[in-house]
Design a protein around this motif. Sequence first.
Motif, mmCIF file in Angstrom:
data_model
loop_
_atom_site.group_PDB
_atom_site.id
_atom_site.type_symbol
_atom_site.label_atom_id
_atom_site.label_comp_id
_atom_site.label_asym_id
_atom_site.label_seq_id
_atom_site.Cartn_x
_atom_site.Cartn_y
_atom_site.Cartn_z
ATOM 1 N N CYS A 176 9.018 -3.762 19.272
ATOM 2 C CA CYS A 176 10.058 -4.329 18.413
ATOM 3 C C CYS A 176 10.260 -5.801 18.730
ATOM 4 O O CYS A 176 10.416 -6.177 19.893
ATOM 5 N N ASN A 185 6.500 -2.841 12.062
ATOM 6 C CA ASN A 185 7.666 -3.562 12.573
ATOM 7 C C ASN A 185 8.919 -2.725 12.325
ATOM 8 O O ASN A 185 9.573 -2.855 11.295
ATOM 9 N N ALA A 187 11.947 -2.573 13.788
ATOM 10 C CA ALA A 187 13.250 -3.236 13.745
ATOM 11 C C ALA A 187 13.492 -3.846 12.369
ATOM 12 O O ALA A 187 14.614 -3.792 11.838
ATOM 13 N N PHE A 342 17.734 -3.819 20.106
ATOM 14 C CA PHE A 342 17.897 -3.739 18.657
ATOM 15 C C PHE A 342 18.968 -4.705 18.164
ATOM 16 O O PHE A 342 18.769 -5.439 17.185
#
Length: 356
Positions: A176, A185, A187, A342
Amino acid sequence: MNRNENQARKTALVIGANGVIGRNLIEHLSTLEEWGIIGVSRRGGEDTSRIRYLTVDLLNREDTRAKLSHLTTVTHIFYAAYQDRPTWAELVAPNLAMLVNVVDAIEPIAVNLQHISLMQGYKVYGAHLGPFKTPARETDAHHMPPEFNIDQQQFLERRQPGSSWTWSALRPSVVCGFALGNPMNLAMVIAIYASISKELGLPLRFPGKPGAYNSLLEMTDANLLAQATVWAATDERCANQAFNITNGDLFRWNELWPKIGAFFGLETAPPLQMSLDVVMADKEPLWNSMVENYGLENNSYADVSSWRFGDFVFSWDYDFFADGTKARRFGFHHFIDTENMFIDIFQDLRRRKVIP
């Protein structure tokens, strides 16, 4: 040869420079004064005082040799290129050929070549096929082919004896970080899915298989992976070794998903299995209006959406993690909290005006 490469003690050739892995690796290398950096990709890039970009068709052996034949100062090859194909069997030929073409072009002319770093993943353990042994360890037996990650490693293992260079293989979980136009990808998938959910006044529903909401997973931060990649390429103890590289913690979506929703100001609703590739296929006009209304960077819908990859990850209704202790035993002790990872990526996407 530019002035920076001439003065540098090490020259990195980063193959796959625009992907989430290559891009973050270049960013990390650019903070280390002893490195000159050459990025290679199909799309090229903008040169800076530290970084030179080359546009190369790695599937074309002649083009690869012609474009790379002057790179005599390369000391480290960081290989993170990937060619997608519809089936697992079709992945083998192009992905092996690109690596072979790079090594064939560089090895004869780079007299100070020290190391070749190969980016792999949990496909080595059969993680993409279904439930696999967890925690996966670097010593686990290979599975039935086809599997290009294994073919690439075996190519380096056959090529290395008698050479002045060594190799390492990095095995991250889902990586990520920031990158546009990348087919893998996660995220970005979550950020665009959440942003569109908010625009439509919908709660954030987990779209994967019911069992996937409760399975045990781990992730790998792209910057953490970059640090580990350089470490493995420059520490003699890591010569000819493979390493699982993970954030160092485990999570379940059932706990993390509501926290992601909270970041976007969204309530969550019970999971509902749906293919993002299907339900998001008609959302490009909505996305384009969001770009205009919120003053976002003019990124195409194709460049910010990786729905097939999201469907792939959210289908894992089995535990998905590996043993990361080998890297720690060999000296790499960095770690990162996945929830914070995140949130940091989402904040970065907002700063870059990729999402509202």
